[in-house]
Design an enzyme around this catalytic site. Structure first.
Site, mmCIF file in Angstrom:
data_model
loop_
_atom_site.group_PDB
_atom_site.id
_atom_site.type_symbol
_atom_site.label_atom_id
_atom_site.label_comp_id
_atom_site.label_asym_id
_atom_site.label_seq_id
_atom_site.Cartn_x
_atom_site.Cartn_y
_atom_site.Cartn_z
ATOM 1 N N TYR A 70 0.900 5.156 -9.990
ATOM 2 C CA TYR A 70 1.108 5.054 -8.320
ATOM 3 C C TYR A 70 -0.040 5.288 -7.539
ATOM 4 O O TYR A 70 -0.552 4.360 -7.007
ATOM 5 C CB TYR A 70 2.490 5.998 -7.700
ATOM 6 C CG TYR A 70 2.435 5.686 -6.302
ATOM 7 C CD1 TYR A 70 3.018 4.529 -5.645
ATOM 8 C CD2 TYR A 70 1.806 6.584 -5.377
ATOM 9 C CE1 TYR A 70 3.158 4.597 -4.411
ATOM 10 C CE2 TYR A 70 1.885 6.523 -4.095
ATOM 11 C CZ TYR A 70 2.425 5.600 -3.463
ATOM 12 O OH TYR A 70 2.596 5.283 -2.098
ATOM 13 N N GLN A 71 -0.830 6.411 -7.792
ATOM 14 C CA GLN A 71 -1.968 6.840 -7.276
ATOM 15 C C GLN A 71 -2.874 5.997 -7.539
ATOM 16 O O GLN A 71 -3.714 5.608 -6.652
ATOM 17 C CB GLN A 71 -2.251 8.204 -7.622
ATOM 18 C CG GLN A 71 -1.211 9.274 -7.729
ATOM 19 C CD GLN A 71 -0.524 9.651 -6.368
ATOM 20 O OE1 GLN A 71 -0.907 9.178 -5.352
ATOM 21 N NE2 GLN A 71 0.539 10.679 -6.521
ATOM 22 N N ASP A 95 0.345 14.916 -1.208
ATOM 23 C CA ASP A 95 0.501 15.334 -2.457
ATOM 24 C C ASP A 95 -0.907 15.314 -3.119
ATOM 25 O O ASP A 95 -1.366 16.028 -4.161
ATOM 26 C CB ASP A 95 1.333 14.498 -3.464
ATOM 27 C CG ASP A 95 1.055 13.093 -3.513
ATOM 28 O OD1 ASP A 95 -0.109 12.682 -3.792
ATOM 29 O OD2 ASP A 95 1.829 12.290 -3.174
ATOM 30 N N ASP A 146 -0.119 13.632 13.360
ATOM 31 C CA ASP A 146 0.361 12.286 13.494
ATOM 32 C C ASP A 146 -0.720 10.919 13.004
ATOM 33 O O ASP A 146 -1.622 10.847 13.485
ATOM 34 C CB ASP A 146 1.092 11.854 14.552
ATOM 35 C CG ASP A 146 1.773 10.574 14.959
ATOM 36 O OD1 ASP A 146 0.759 9.516 15.123
ATOM 37 O OD2 ASP A 146 2.678 10.455 14.731
ATOM 38 N N GLY A 147 -0.433 10.268 11.960
ATOM 39 C CA GLY A 147 -1.220 9.344 11.438
ATOM 40 C C GLY A 147 -1.542 8.074 12.612
ATOM 41 O O GLY A 147 -2.836 7.828 12.744
ATOM 42 N N ASP A 164 0.021 5.944 2.486
ATOM 43 C CA ASP A 164 0.943 6.624 1.364
ATOM 44 C C ASP A 164 1.928 7.520 2.078
ATOM 45 O O ASP A 164 1.666 8.361 2.200
ATOM 46 C CB ASP A 164 -0.144 7.413 0.551
ATOM 47 C CG ASP A 164 0.532 8.119 -0.667
ATOM 48 O OD1 ASP A 164 1.615 7.716 -0.952
ATOM 49 O OD2 ASP A 164 -0.109 8.846 -1.314
ATOM 50 N N SER A 165 2.974 6.633 2.451
ATOM 51 C CA SER A 165 4.129 7.148 3.063
ATOM 52 C C SER A 165 5.543 7.159 2.255
ATOM 53 O O SER A 165 5.441 6.200 1.391
ATOM 54 C CB SER A 165 4.201 6.801 4.530
ATOM 55 O OG SER A 165 4.574 5.238 4.616
ATOM 56 N N SER A 166 6.498 7.853 2.534
ATOM 57 C CA SER A 166 7.707 7.470 1.902
ATOM 58 C C SER A 166 8.318 6.119 2.279
ATOM 59 O O SER A 166 7.818 5.652 3.178
ATOM 60 C CB SER A 166 8.673 8.560 2.527
ATOM 61 O OG SER A 166 8.320 9.924 2.395
ATOM 62 N N ASP A 167 9.316 5.757 1.829
ATOM 63 C CA ASP A 167 9.722 4.389 1.702
ATOM 64 C C ASP A 167 10.367 4.367 3.168
ATOM 65 O O ASP A 167 11.004 5.129 3.517
ATOM 66 C CB ASP A 167 10.682 4.146 0.845
ATOM 67 C CG ASP A 167 10.397 3.833 -0.609
ATOM 68 O OD1 ASP A 167 9.000 3.477 -0.723
ATOM 69 O OD2 ASP A 167 10.877 4.100 -1.833
#
Length: 194
Positions: A70-71, A95, A146-147, A164-167
């Site tokens: 993924y990374q 992460d 906050d992005g 790169d965030s959660s679904d």
């Protein structure tokens, strides 16, 4: 942590409305962290076959065993697609895996990681040292916040933006993703046309 107990084993199963009718399950040897930040439920578990696993709000984010697939993809494709990426913004990615990959690029001068949840960064440094090594790079700057607000405050400052965030699950998450795309388009694409 929602877990499935089977005989003497404990299993974690990720169920998501994004993938109806299926689940991904891993056998847990022990829970290393189980805490709630101001933003989410954070769990780190040592699995039997995938090493340590980071779970945010019940969704698997990374495991030691397969994180590189993924990374590397999320970092290297945009960085190689850009002719001269010097300034990089990573929104999310607490992460540290995408940060690790971005600072490896010799032409990249600065990488700013903007993560809303500082607890994720703390947990990653403690339990995922191979991923979190990018935090030690002199090219890396970490901003906890906050992005979207960060992008609005720093228009046209970055050559590459990696989210790169959660679904996105649920209406609110989808709207937040849409807002992120709109901010990127408005600030960066419209400036490049002028």
């Amino acid at each position: 942590m929602d877990a499935l107990k089977s005989s003497s084993s404990t299993w974690f199963s990720e169920l998501s409305p994004l993938w109806p009718g299926q689940a991904f399950s891993l056998e847990i040897e022990r829970v290393l962290e189980d805490l709630r930040s101001d933003f989410q439920h954070i769990v780190v578990a040592q699995t039997k076959t995938y090493g340590n696993m980071l779970i945010l709000d019940g969704a698997i984010q990374v495991t030691d065993r397969d994180e590189c697939s993924y990374q590397e993809m999320i970092a290297h494709i945009p960085l190689f697609a850009h002719p001269n990426p010097r300034q990089v913004l990573i929104v999310g990615g607490g992460d540290g895996g995408v940060l690790r990959e971005a600072v490896r690029h010799p032409g990249v001068e600065r990488v700013v990681l903007c993560e809303i949840d500082g607890k994720v960064i703390e947990v990653a440094k403690k339990h995922f040292p191979a991923m979190a090594v990018g935090f030690e790079s002199p090219k890396a700057t970490v901003h906890v916040g906050d992005g979207l607000a960060f992008m609005r405050a720093h228009p046209a400052e970055f050559d590459v933006i990696i989210t790169d965030s959660s679904d996105p699950i649920g209406l609110l998450s989808a709207l937040c993703l849409c807002a992120c795309v709109c901010v990127c388009y408005t600030i960066y694409f419209s400036l490049s046309l002028s």
